[in-house]
Every structure is written in structure tokens, then in C-alpha cells.
Design an enzyme around this catalytic site. Structure first.
Site, mmCIF file in Angstrom:
data_model
loop_
_atom_site.group_PDB
_atom_site.id
_atom_site.type_symbol
_atom_site.label_atom_id
_atom_site.label_comp_id
_atom_site.label_asym_id
_atom_site.label_seq_id
_atom_site.Cartn_x
_atom_site.Cartn_y
_atom_site.Cartn_z
ATOM 1 N N ARG A 1 -60.405 -26.501 32.533
ATOM 2 C CA ARG A 1 -59.403 -26.331 33.585
ATOM 3 C C ARG A 1 -59.512 -27.410 34.661
ATOM 4 N NH1 ARG A 1 -57.189 -24.886 38.121
ATOM 5 N NH2 ARG A 1 -59.162 -24.948 39.228
ATOM 6 N N ASP A 2 -60.429 -27.234 35.599
ATOM 7 C CA ASP A 2 -60.401 -28.085 36.781
ATOM 8 C C ASP A 2 -60.747 -29.536 36.478
ATOM 9 O OD1 ASP A 2 -59.860 -28.560 39.395
ATOM 10 O OD2 ASP A 2 -61.692 -27.690 40.205
ATOM 11 N N ALA A 3 -61.586 -29.774 35.476
ATOM 12 C CA ALA A 3 -61.964 -31.152 35.164
ATOM 13 C C ALA A 3 -60.742 -31.955 34.730
ATOM 14 C CB ALA A 3 -63.034 -31.174 34.076
ATOM 15 N N HIS A 4 -59.960 -31.394 33.810
ATOM 16 C CA HIS A 4 -58.781 -32.162 33.378
ATOM 17 C C HIS A 4 -57.650 -32.087 34.392
ATOM 18 C CE1 HIS A 4 -55.973 -29.023 31.760
ATOM 19 N NE2 HIS A 4 -57.063 -28.361 31.443
ATOM 20 N N LYS B 1 0.818 -1.215 0.000
ATOM 21 C CA LYS B 1 0.000 0.000 0.000
ATOM 22 C C LYS B 1 0.853 1.267 0.000
ATOM 23 C CE LYS B 1 -3.939 -2.210 2.331
ATOM 24 N NZ LYS B 1 -3.353 -3.566 2.397
ATOM 25 N N THR C 1 -54.727 -25.739 47.365
ATOM 26 C CA THR C 1 -53.369 -25.349 46.966
ATOM 27 C C THR C 1 -53.056 -23.938 47.441
ATOM 28 O OG1 THR C 1 -53.628 -26.683 44.977
ATOM 29 C CG2 THR C 1 -51.807 -25.144 45.006
ATOM 30 N N HIS D 1 -14.081 -2.938 8.723
ATOM 31 C CA HIS D 1 -13.324 -2.808 7.475
ATOM 32 C C HIS D 1 -13.490 -4.005 6.540
ATOM 33 C CE1 HIS D 1 -11.603 0.554 9.623
ATOM 34 N NE2 HIS D 1 -11.149 -0.268 10.544
ATOM 35 N N ASP E 1 -58.040 -17.694 49.223
ATOM 36 C CA ASP E 1 -56.809 -17.897 49.980
ATOM 37 C C ASP E 1 -56.851 -19.284 50.585
ATOM 38 O OD1 ASP E 1 -54.278 -16.833 51.337
ATOM 39 O OD2 ASP E 1 -55.470 -17.620 53.028
ATOM 40 N N HIS F 1 -66.413 -30.651 43.921
ATOM 41 C CA HIS F 1 -65.907 -31.847 43.253
ATOM 42 C C HIS F 1 -66.847 -32.994 43.589
ATOM 43 C CE1 HIS F 1 -61.809 -30.428 41.986
ATOM 44 N NE2 HIS F 1 -62.151 -29.456 42.841
ATOM 45 N N LYS G 1 -65.915 -22.359 47.420
ATOM 46 C CA LYS G 1 -65.042 -23.322 46.750
ATOM 47 C C LYS G 1 -64.918 -24.568 47.617
ATOM 48 C CE LYS G 1 -60.224 -23.622 45.078
ATOM 49 N NZ LYS G 1 -60.468 -24.347 43.839
ATOM 50 N N ASN H 1 -6.065 -3.177 -5.617
ATOM 51 C CA ASN H 1 -6.018 -4.614 -5.314
ATOM 52 C C ASN H 1 -5.753 -5.366 -6.606
ATOM 53 O OD1 ASN H 1 -6.487 -4.840 -2.472
ATOM 54 N ND2 ASN H 1 -8.575 -4.129 -2.848
ATOM 55 N N GLU I 1 -2.501 6.591 8.158
ATOM 56 C CA GLU I 1 -3.168 7.665 7.424
ATOM 57 C C GLU I 1 -4.096 8.417 8.348
ATOM 58 O OE1 GLU I 1 -3.669 5.786 2.930
ATOM 59 O OE2 GLU I 1 -5.353 5.765 4.322
ATOM 60 N N GLU J 1 -16.646 -9.089 -4.719
ATOM 61 C CA GLU J 1 -17.855 -8.425 -5.191
ATOM 62 C C GLU J 1 -17.868 -8.162 -6.693
ATOM 63 O OE1 GLU J 1 -14.950 -5.392 -3.434
ATOM 64 O OE2 GLU J 1 -15.740 -7.370 -2.923
ATOM 65 N N HIS K 1 -68.664 -23.906 43.719
ATOM 66 C CA HIS K 1 -67.779 -24.863 43.056
ATOM 67 C C HIS K 1 -67.631 -26.092 43.941
ATOM 68 C CE1 HIS K 1 -64.132 -26.340 40.946
ATOM 69 N NE2 HIS K 1 -63.666 -26.599 42.158
ATOM 70 N N ARG L 1 -54.903 -17.310 43.392
ATOM 71 C CA ARG L 1 -54.623 -17.703 44.775
ATOM 72 C C ARG L 1 -54.303 -16.502 45.652
ATOM 73 N NH1 ARG L 1 -50.786 -22.211 42.139
ATOM 74 N NH2 ARG L 1 -52.339 -23.852 41.794
ATOM 75 N N GLU M 1 -5.802 2.375 -2.486
ATOM 76 C CA GLU M 1 -4.923 1.303 -2.944
ATOM 77 C C GLU M 1 -5.482 0.697 -4.222
ATOM 78 O OE1 GLU M 1 -5.019 -2.122 -0.364
ATOM 79 O OE2 GLU M 1 -7.075 -1.683 0.268
#
Length: 1191
Positions: free
Chosen positions: A586-589, A158, A920, A277, A693, A787, A755, A332, A242, A338, A785, A659, A330
Site C-alpha cells: 500500500r503505502d510504499a507504492h 381467420k 490526507t 403472441h 483524523d 516515511h 502516524k 396457417n 374472440e 418451427e 508509522h 480516515r 386457425e
């Protein structure tokens, strides 16, 4: 192009015997080339690797040349070796390093001579700018396709090139007069010209040996690093200095010169988009360069080349500052990466010109005079590399699992090792393929390139494609005004939208399933149902078919949305019948199938549900255990589930379980966490919040109610019903519940909830309790609710309706009974036609049940094995949802045969804890203590008498500390104090002891860890940090599995069985398992082959069965006081003690986890740890030796 590719001299190929050894006269290649114009020269070797040899070979074949590749041992499977007519290894295995092989010039020349090569093309990089190599090529009597060695000497340095420019009166950036080797010389330059400066390697490029220095303090270090890097990369540490230009453009001119001193330019390229660069994206021609500046640059480039009699292809490079002043950098002396964009806009094959000029052609003979060269349109090149932009562009290595490239009009690909199965090594440059696009305007080509990038599918290694897409869509790039440090100056470019890689991740899961079986915890065996689920046709009682292509729009939710929670409560009270809430989602399964039902199976029946249950109070579908189980075991985002369900069912209110001060976690959280969670839940689709709760602690409960009110939801303040209210021995009597209801109503709740977790609310008690509540609170909606554990659920819910309840809970018939909720069909039949009629069509409800009957068989691996009601629940009081989990946990811990004993122990544990409300997480406390008692053969009296020595489960200790709130009637003493052994005791709600959540900190942590953080991610993380992190890790590996049909989520398909997976609307994968390969004894892995959309895909899977070691652990001798045994079977989460260290009585030795229960194994006495038998992650059985403690 015809002129460009014209042959220099034409004659028939001389098929001598030697040549026939390489190319048979009748081969396809030979016949094709025989019809082309050919040159006198016959064979060309490319001294390079990757994409550039392939590029050169293609042109060489067009010119009737025979091609030779050379390769290192590490490159023996690379594509360039296969694209040549002949290929030879450089040296012997181990003789050269992977890079040094391509720098072994003498060895390469030797190969060329041995195989009658005429020409050597160096490509770019490696030996392309090595004058000594070019000289040796010519000395060997071969033709070097490139400039003369003298030109390379003059321009490759260079500093020499800079002197040449000054001599030719071409502007240059102020810099040192020559190369510098000492720091003092650099310091002298900065003293004269100041900062910033740039230090460059004098004998190489590519950004190596290059440093920008902006201040005196870093000058010496930068100089030393630059010289060291230059010496390492190019064998010469000489640099020059430079003045550094801020935000310049990098413009380069493509040059061609012949052997007679003629030089032409092929116009310019804008290479300003660089990183450190190194060029990333290139454009031709430059978009915003003034014509006068362009012309001056082109003329100066040609003049410089002529001054050194430049031959062959080269590139003159310039910087253009913000005032459009240009400076030579410079030349090349080689082909550039490219060059493709110049070829696209000029129509000139630069490589063909290189070869023909080397063979002796003049530019005029090739038709390449300046007046005949013009440009058409714009071209962009993107370098696609195996680099990870999110990690500082660090190179990625590995096997390319999938490679699907772009194509189409105006798209050109120059590739190397871009193919499925290719191994990307760390030895070489990371470029996979160059993508070049051509279009009539800059905007057209920019869009074309974006389209091409999107088309690429590269899996197995990281690529820079997301970064390139971000770059091409940035306003500055759109305007075409980028500068050389644009990438470094623009951090927003790194806000990447990464490819989801969904298909390959899904295949990885399916492959693992095929090799190792299901990883879903709690699964026993495969589904009984293996067919396609038949969707029901909904028909009303008067034989009218319901159109379900769109969701129903009418329902109780409209009141909540339009008029608010208070109006909803008022409308419910004005309703004449008793509404039904369906708990199937939800609660059933949760109660029957361990909470394992997946989002896809609810969405499949969602639209039908919106019609069949349009007059329902709500769908209970979210919160509670479903929240963490979705992430923990199903690997789904619970928020995504909520949003999708909400979209599919817009008309029925959604109810969740909250909860209280715990949110959906198992222990108390800071108050602001609960408020944040409720706000997100309301925004994403929850309407009614059943807030309870676990101890009926009103202080804890009020936190949740207030959070819901602030979020704008319907607050259902709920009291937990515990035990038989009719039993005079129970402390939870009618007066207790009436007093509790008064406090809940006083909180401002919209609805009063009851509940009954264990299903112990008998019909007579229901009549009494609901009747009294209705009398006292005539305007308050009451929701019950239960069971059906004892089998009295239907009778109890009918009694509630008749006593004044506004809504009761039920589950679809095939998911009802036992530990689930009572049958919706039975309740409807009991209330149908009377004043409490729920207003649901039994025919439509039964239509839904036809779907769920199939689903229950699909989820058969999670059945608890219950066969009927259990009236014994009135004695043990185990909540329905917990009962199935307890059965499963007991079997996992080897207590399955002692189930009857476990139920009895549950009663005793409840009494030990003070007859607490059991839901829970407090029900878990009782369950953990019960299992602890059974596994250690402890009686009620043993627990009382040995409390100071026992290592109680963590949940029990947390309860005694007060972390779950204050139980009605207080804690049991002295058991509490003896168990805690000096640990803290809380006499107020736990939230008062906790620091508020720093949400900004959490967001920052999540973004750093996972790249993004939505508000729902934040909420999930606060509730379950480890579960959330584990879920994210899983999805990084396997992707979003919620789209996978459940049958193939739980069990592998049959070989050859075809099934479909819809990734999103309109995007369907058609999959077929083809084969599972043999076990590799070296790696312990198997190859699994799938067909995906007709294409064979291969994934490598570790066979976990092959890697399992059977470890036999010694048992602790109960008669030896020095030996400490595991109190029960489980996994060692953390070992606290260390071999040889002293330990005090009560200090923790290790933390043991069994399912969701954790306990501390503490030292029974003081001493020194010996024979430590366990490490983190070990599985142990009950009584296994943990360690010895020697006094």
C-alpha cells in the site's frame, strides 16, 4: 427419409447451352447432383430472405434442383444470396423499401421468368399467405410451392377459417361471426360475452394487430391500435374478436396434403412459450397433453384440411384451456418457423415433401401414409435473436464481431446472417439462427439445448440467449407446463445471467492501447522492464527451500480469528521482539509509484509473502488512497482485490487505513456510512484498522474507532505526528501528544498508533515520545508509522523499538527509502539477534525483494524522479505520499520548473492555514493552496490582503467551512472569514450536519443503473459516487482488466509477440497482435487485428490522435478589469454562467479541475457576461480568457 426423398421422375440432366451458363458440367456441385436422383423440374426460386431460403436451398440441392435467391439492396451482403446457385436483386436500388422488396410479387415473378425458374417457394412471412401472389405465379406458368390460391383465400382469412371449423363441428372460441371494422361491433360482442377478449388481425399473424383487452376502459384504444397495426403490417385493418382464454396452451398440428385430397398429420407441437403472441421456444410432441385430447385434436385437424382439399404443408392451430378443452384458432397455409422440431421427431423432411408434392407427387408415392408416420423422442427449438431482453426485447443492430455456434450430437442449426462480420440492420426480423435439439426424453433434450446455448459465442450485438437460458431452467419449463402468457406472467425470468463477453472486451482495450497508447493517468512513457518477471525461490538462512505452492497457515492472524482483537493486543504486548508491518502493498507504492501497483502483481507474490513474512505484525494493503485509485486509475474493484489477497494470504493480519469520519473518502460522511463500510471491510478480509483524523480531531476520530469496534476489527486509534516535536516553536509538543493519546485510549482502542506522515519524527523525539507513552500505558500495544523522506527512518524506527514500540513499519528494500518507508532489510539488520528481533528470516525477506526489484522497473512510468533523501522535509513538512503526487501535479500544471518555489509556498500555505496537521485530506488543502499561490504569483501577504477577491481552491474553502473538522488551536482569522465571504462556518464535526444514508435507496439506484448492487458496491458508491460510476462504465466497455499482465496493461505488445491472459482458473487466452490497419478518413477509426487462441479477431478503434483539434485560446488581459482568466491550467468541469446573463460579484462562473483539485472561478464584480469562451470539458491554460464581465 429414403422414401421421403424419392424422385418423382428420373432422367439425365439436359446440359443445354443455356443451362451451362449457370452451372458448368464439370463443377463440383454438378458432379455431386448428377449422382443424385433428379426431378424433371430444374430450377426453384425462394421468395424470401434470412434462414428459410437457406433451409429450402439445402433440400432443393439434395433433390438436384438449381436454386435462385432474390434479395433487396440492403440484403446484398446476406448469407442466403451466397447459398443459392444464382441470386438477383429485386428492382433497382432505392426502388423499394427493405421490406417492400420482398412484397413486390410481380417483380419477383418477372425475375423467375427471366431466369427460367420452374417453381417458387414463398417460405414463411412476406408473400407466403398472399393468395393473389400464388395466383399470379400459376398464371405465369410457374409452380407455387404451397396450397392453392383458393385454399389460401379460404384459410388465410381467420374469419373464414373459423366458419369452416364451425361447419365441420370443430370447437372454436366464442367470437364475432365475421370480420369487424367498426368499434361498435366490438362493443356489441363484449356486451354479450364480457371480458377478457382478444382482438386479432384478420389477414396476418406473428402477433401484429393483436391485443388482449381486460376491461371496458381500454377497449376503444386497443381496437384502434390493433386495426392500425394490422393495416400497417398487412395492408388490411380488418380484425375479428374472440373470448380470451386465461393461461391456455397453444398446440399446433403439422399437416401435409397432396393433389388428390389425401391429408396426413405429422403430430403436434407445443408452442405455448410466447411473448406478445410471438413464439419463442417450441416443443414436439406436447409433453403433458392427455392422449385422448391429442388424438381428438389430430383428427379434427386432418378433417378440417380435407374439407378444403388442402394441398402441401400447413398447420392447424388450437388452444387448450386448463381443463383440457380445446378450441380451433386457425390454419396457417405455409411452412412454419418451427417445422424443424417436427422433422426431428418424425425423420421427415417437410420441405422436400412440399417441393415434391408441388411437382405432382402423392403422399403414397412419398411413403407418407398415416400408418408409416410415428414420433421418436422429443425436440425443442429456440429462436436466437438479436434482441436485448433487459430492454423489453428491443432489437439490437450493429456488426457481429464474433460468431461461434453450437454443435454436436442432437443439435441442428438453421441460420441466416449469423457469421462474424455480418451487419445486423434494423430493417428485418431479428432472428439470427434457429437452434433445434433432439433427445430421447424431454429432460435430455432440455439439457442438450442448455448446453448448446452455452456453447454459442456471439459478440458485437445483444442476443436473447441469456433469457433463453433463464427460461429453460425455470421450474415451470422443466415440468413442461408453460402457458401462452407464461413469459409475461413470470418476471423472474428476466433475472438474467448475461455473458461476460470477457475476451472481446479485453481485445477492445488492447486494440485501443495499440492505436492510442495507454490511457492510465500519470503514466509517462513505457515500462523499462519488458521481460517476464522471474519468480524467486525462497531459501531460509540454513539453506532450506520453502514450498510455496500453498499459502502458509501460521501467523498472528490466527489469534485474531480464534480469540478476537483484545487477545491479539494482549499477545502482542507479551511478545518480546518488535514486530514489523510491511507497507509494500500500500503505502510504499503510493509514495513512490503514485499508488499504481495492480492487484495481479500483488497476487503473483502473495503465497511467497505468506511464508516469508509469516511473523509480521501485518501487511498494510488496503484503504487510504489505494481504494479510489484502484477504481479511478487502475479500473479495478478494491473489494475484489481485498478478497483475492485474503484468500492468498490467510495467515498474516491485513491492515487498512481509515480516515476516521471520512471512511476512505476525502470529506466527512454520515456516521452510518462509516459503520457500514467498516462492517464490509471486516467481512471481506481486513483485520486491523489504522484509524486517524487529518486534524487529530478526536470527535472525528472516535466515529471511526467506534465503527471498527462494532464491526469486530482491531481498532488502532492513531494520532498524526506533525512537525518537529523538539522545536520549541511548534505547538505540537510532547504534552499535546500525551493529552491526545489519553483521549484515544479512552475510546477503547486496542492499539495506539503514531502516524508520521512526513517522516519528521527524529530518533531523539521518537525515544522521548514512545518512552513516555510506554510508561503511561504499559499494557497498550504501540505501533509506529513513518516515511524515510529525510533519510533517518531506519534510525527513528530502531529508536521506537528500543523505547518500547511493539511494531514499526517498513517496506521491501527495493521499494523503500525517500518518500516511502524505511528499508525492512536495514531494520532487520539493526535489530537482529537482540531483544527486539522482529522474528523474520532476512534470507526470505530478500527473496521477496528480488521480485519487487523487477516490479519497480515495470512501473517505471510512474516514478517521481526522486534521487535521494530530502532533509528539507523538516521545514516544509510535506507528507511522503503527497510529495510524489505534488511533483507530478506541478509538472502537469506547468509548474515543474518552480518546484523549489512550490516547496517554499507549501510552508507559507501551512502557516496561512494555522500550522495544521498535514495528512490526507488536509495535506491536500495545503498543497492546493501552495500550487494556487505559485500559479498566481501570490505571496503570503497577498493571500492575506486579497482574500476577499481570490477564488480559492474548493478544498481550502471546505477546510475553512469546517467540513474537515476542527483544527487544533482554531481557524486563522480574519483569513477564514474573508475567504468564505458569508459561507457557513461549522463549529462541530461535519457528520452531525449530514442526513443518514438511505441504503435501500442507494441499492435501488445502483440496481437500476448497473443491474446489480452488492453491499460492497453500495459502500464504494457512498464513498465515491462519480468514481464508482466511471469505473462501472469503463468495465462495461473493457471488462475486468485486473487479469491482464501489467506489461500489456501499460504498453502494447510487439507485432507478432505472443502473450497469455488467464481469465480464470483453467481459462487462458493466447494472444498475438497481428496488425494495426490504416486510418479511415471517413470514420477516424482503425481496424486492429489480433490472433486469439488461433482465431483472428478484429476490433474497430477510434484513433483519438486523428480527432484532436488544436485550439488556441486567447489570454485574459490582466490590465482589463472586465476580463476573467483561468487561475490555473485545468479542465472546465461545469460552466455556471450563461452568455448575456447578469451576474453578481462572487457568483460562480465555472468550476475548474486540475488533477484532484477543484476551484470555483467567481465573478470579480457585477455585470453582464460577454464573450464566454469555455464549455464543459474544455481544457484551459493558466491565464486563458474565460469570459468578459461588462458593467
Amino acid at each position: 427419409m429414403a422414401d421421403n426423398e424419392q424422385a418423382i421422375s428420373v432422367e439425365e440432366i439436359d446440359h443445354d447451352a443455356e443451362h451451362e451458363r449457370h452451372v458448368h458440367r464439370n463443377s463440383v456441385h454438378q458432379r455431386l447432383r448428377a449422382n443424385s436422383s433428379i426431378m424433371q423440374l430444374k430450377k426453384l426460386l425462394v421468395a424470401n430472405r434470412g434462414e428459410i431460403p437457406i433451409r429450402i436451398f439445402r433440400t432443393a440441392h439434395e433433390l438436384s434442383l438449381h436454386t435462385v435467391a432474390v434479395y433487396s439492396y440492403e440484403d446484398r451482403l446476406s448469407m442466403h444470396r451466397q447459398k443459392a446457385d444464382e441470386a438477383y436483386i429485386i428492382g433497382k436500388r432505392g426502388q423499394y423499401t427493405p421490406v417492400a422488396a420482398y412484397l413486390a410479387g410481380d417483380e419477383i415473378i418477372k425475375i423467375a421468368l427471366e431466369h427460367e425458374v420452374n417453381m417458387i417457394h414463398p417460405g414463411y412471412g412476406f408473400l407466403s399467405e398472399n393468395a393473389e401472389f400464388a395466383r399470379n405465379v400459376e398464371k405465369a406458368g410457374l409452380i407455387f410451392v404451397g396450397p392453392t390460391p383458393e385454399t389460401i383465400d379460404a384459410l388465410g382469412d381467420k374469419v373464414s377459417a373459423r366458419r369452416l371449423a364451425i361447419k365441420s363441428k370443430v370447437p372454436v372460441v366464442p367470437g364475432t361471426e365475421g370480420p369487424v371494422e367498426r368499434f361498435e361491433e366490438v362493443k356489441k360482442f363484449t356486451d354479450e360475452y364480457g371480458f377478457p377478449i382478444i382482438i386479432k388481425a384478420a389477414f396476418g399473424g406473428g402477433g401484429r394487430g393483436m391485443r388482449v383487452v381486460r376491461e371496458q376502459e381500454s377497449l376503444k384504444d386497443s381496437f384502434e391500435r390493433a386495426t392500425s397495426e394490422a393495416k400497417s403490417a398487412f395492408g388490411n385493418g380488418t380484425v375479428f374478436v374472440e373470448r380470451f382464454l386465461d393461461k391456455p396452451k397453444h398446440i399446433e398440428v403439422q399437416l401435409l396434403g397432396d393433389n388428390q385430397g389425401n391429408v396426413v398429420h405429422l403430430y403436434e407441437r407445443d408452442c405455448s412459450v410466447q411473448r406478445r403472441h410471438q413464439k419463442v421456444v417450441e416443443l414436439a410432441p406436447a409433453k403433458d397433453l392427455p392422449v385422448e385430447v391429442r388424438d381428438n385434436i389430430l383428427n379434427d385437424a386432418v378433417r378440417l384440411a380435407k374439407s378444403v382439399n388442402y394441398r402441401n404443408a400447413g398447420t392447424a392451430e388450437f388452444l387448450v384451456d386448463q381443463k383440457n378443452r380445446y378450441y380451433f384458432i386457425e390454419i396457417n397455409p405455409r411452412i412454419q418457423v418451427e417445422h424443424t422440431i417436427t422433422e426431428e421427431i418424425t425423420g421427415i423432411d417437410i420441405v422436400a415433401a412440399q417441393i415434391q408434392i408441388a411437382a405432382g407427387a402423392t403422399l403414397a408415392q412419398l411413403g407418407l401414409t398415416q400408418d408409416r408416420i410415428s414420433t421418436r423422442g422429443f425436440a425443442i427449438q429456440c429462436r436466437i435473436t438479436t434482441e436485448d431482453p433487459s430492454k423489453g426485447f428491443s432489437p439490437d443492430t450493429g456488426k457481429i464481431e464474433v460468431y461461434r455456434s453450437a454443435g454436436g450430437n442432437g443439435v441442428r442449426l438453421d441460420g441466416g446472417n449469423g457469421f462474424a462480420g455480418a451487419i445486423i440492420t434494423p430493417h428485418y426480423d431479428s432472428m439470427l439462427v434457429k437452434c433445434t435439439c433432439h433427445g430421447s426424453t424431454y429432460e435430455i433434450v432440455r439439457r442438450k439445448m442448455l448446453r448448446a446455448l452455452v456453447e454459442f459465442r456471439i459478440r458485437g450485438v445483444k442476443t436473447n440467449i441469456p433469457f433463453l437460458a433463464s427460461l429453460l431452467t425455470h421450474p415451470t419449463f422443466i415440468e413442461g407446463t408453460c402457458w401462452t402468457t407464461f413469459i409475461d406472467d413470470t418476471p423472474e425470468l428476466f433475472a438474467l445471467i448475461n455473458s461476460q463477453n470477457r475476451a472481446q472486451k479485453l481485445l477492445t482495450y488492447l486494440g485501443d492501447l495499440a492505436v492510442n497508447g495507454s490511457q492510465i493517468k500519470g503514466q509517462i512513457g513505457e515500462p523499462k522492464f519488458k521481460g517476464d518477471v522471474v519468480m524467486p525461490t525462497l531459501t531460509t538462512h540454513d539453506a532450506k527451500t520453502i514450498e510455496v505452492s500453498k499459502p502458509c497457515e501460521t501467523g498472528w492472524r490466527n489469534i485474531i480469528v480464534k480469540e478476537g482483537p483484545a487477545a491479539f493486543a494482549k499477545a502482542v504486548r507479551a511478545n518480546k521482539g518488535c514486530l514489523i508491518m510491511d507497507t509494500t502493498w500500500r503505502d510504499a507504492h503510493q509514495s513512490l509509484l503514485a499508488t499504481r501497483v495492480r492487484t495481479v502483481d500483488m497476487l503473483n507474490i502473495a503465497k511467497e509473502t505468506s511464508h516469508a513474512l509469516s511473523n509480521a505484525w501485518a501487511l498494510e494493503c488496503w484503504g487510504g488512497a489505494t481504494f479510489d485509485v484502484a477504481m479511478r486509475f487502475l479500473y479495478e474493484d478494491p473489494w475484489d482485490r481485498l478478497r483475492k489477497m485474503r484468500k492468498a494470504v490467510p495467515n498474516i493480519p491485513f491492515q487498512m487505513l481509515l480516515r476516521g469520519a471520512n471512511g476512505v473518502a476525502y470529506s466527512s460522511l454520515p456516521d452510518n456510512a462509516i459503520y457500514h463500510f467498516c462492517e464490509q471491510a471486516k467481512k471481506n478480509g481486513v483485520d486491523i484498522f489504522r484509524v486517524f483524523d487529518a486534524l487529530n480531531d478526536v470527535d472525528q476520530l472516535e466515529v471511526g474507532v467506534n465503527a471498527v469496534l462494532k464491526a469486530g476489527g482491531v481498532a488502532e486509534g492513531t494520532m498524526c505526528y506533525s512537525g518537529d516535536m523538539l522545536n520549541p516553536k511548534k505547538k505540537y509538543n510532547l504534552q499535546y501528544y500525551m493529552d491526545l493519546a489519553e483521549k484515544i485510549v479512552g475510546m477503547g482502542a486496542h492499539v495506539l498508533g503514531i502516524k508520521d506522515m512526513a517522516g519528521v519524527l527524529k530518533p531523539r523525539a521518537a525515544t522521548m515520545l514512545i518512552g513516555e507513552l510506554r510508561k503511561k500505558y504499559p499494557d497498550m500495544p504501540i505501533h509506529v508509522h513513518t516515511h524515510d523522506s529525510a533519510g533517518t527512518g531506519v534510525a527513528s524506527m530502531v529508536a521506537c523499538a528500543q523505547a518500547g514500540a511493539d511494531a514499526v513499519d517498513a517496506a521491501t528494500d527495493s521499494m523503500s527509502g525517500m518518500t516511502s518507508q524505511p528499508s525492512i532489510g536495514a531494520i532487520l539488520a539493526s535489530l537482529e539477534g537482540g531483544e527486539f528481533d522482529p522474528g523474520l528470516d532476512g534470507h526470505l525477506v530478500r527473496g521477496l525483494d528480488a521480485y519487487w526489484a523487477q516490479l519497480r522497473l515495470l512501473y517505471s512510468p510512474f516514478e517521481a524522479g526522486l534521487t535521494g533523501p530530502d532533509p528539507e522535509v523538516y521545514e516544509h513538512e510535506i507528507p511522503g505520499g503527497q510529495l510524489t503526487n505534488l511533483i507530478f501535479q506541478a509538472s502537469q500544471q506547468g509548474l515543474g520548473e518552480k518546484w523549489a518555489h512550490t516547496k517554499k509556498a507549501y510552508e507559507e500555505a501551512n502557516d496561512l492555514l494555522g500550522d495544521i496537521v498535514k495528512v490526507t485530506p488536509t495535506s491536500k488543502v495545503v498543497g492546493d493552496l501552495a500550487q494556487f499561490m505559485v500559479s498566481n504569483n501570490l505571496t503570503y501577504d497577498d493571500v492575506i490582503n486579497k482574500a476577499e477577491q481570490l477564488d480559492f481552491p474548493s478544498s481550502v474553502l471546505e477546510f475553512f467551512e469546517g467540513l474537515m473538522g476542527q483544527p487544533y488551536g482554531g481557524f486563522p482569522e480574519p483569513l477564514r472569514s474573508n475567504a468564505l465571504r458569508g459561507r457557513r462556518k461549522m463549529d462541530k464535526r461535519p457528520g452531525l450536519y449530514l442526513d443518514a444514508v438511505d441504503f435501500d435507496k442507494v441499492r435501488k439506484e445502483l440496481k437500476e443503473k448497473w443491474g446489480s448492487a452488492s453491499e460492497t458496491d453500495v459502500a464504494s458508491y457512498i464513498m465515491y459516487p462519480k468514481v464508482f460510476d466511471d469505473y462501472k462504465k469503463w468495465t462495461q466497455t473493457y471488462g475486468d482488466l485486473s487479469v491482464l499482465p501489467t506489461r500489456f496493461f501499460l504498453a502494447k505488445p510487439q507485432i507478432g509477440e505472443e502473450f497469455h491472459v488467464e481469465l480464470e482458473k483453467g481459462k487462458v487466452l493466447i494472444l498475438k497482435l497481428l496488425a494495426v490497419g490504416p486510418l479511415s478518413e471517413q470514420t477516424g477509426q482503425r481496424e486492429v487485428f489480433y490472433e486469439m487462441n488461433g482465431e483472428v479477431r478484429q476490433v474497430t478503434i477510434e484513433d483519438k490522435h486523428a480527432a484532436v483539434e488544436n485550439v488556441s485560446r486567447p489570454k485574459a488581459d490582466p490590465n482589463d478589469g472586465s476580463q476573467v482568466g483561468a487561475p490555473m491550467a485545468g479542465v472546465v468541469v461545469e460552466v455556471r454562467a450563461k452568455e448575456g446573463h447578469d451576474i453578481k460579484k462572487g457568483d460562480p462562473i465555472a468550476i475548474l479541475s486540475a488533477m484532484k483539485m477543484e476551484m470555483v472561478i467567481s465573478a470579480p464584480h457585477s455585470g453582464k457576461i460577454e464573450s464566454l469562451q469555455v464549455t464543459d470539458g474544455d481544457s484551459v491554460g493558466g491565464g486563458d480568457l474565460v469570459c468578459k464581465i461588462v458593467k
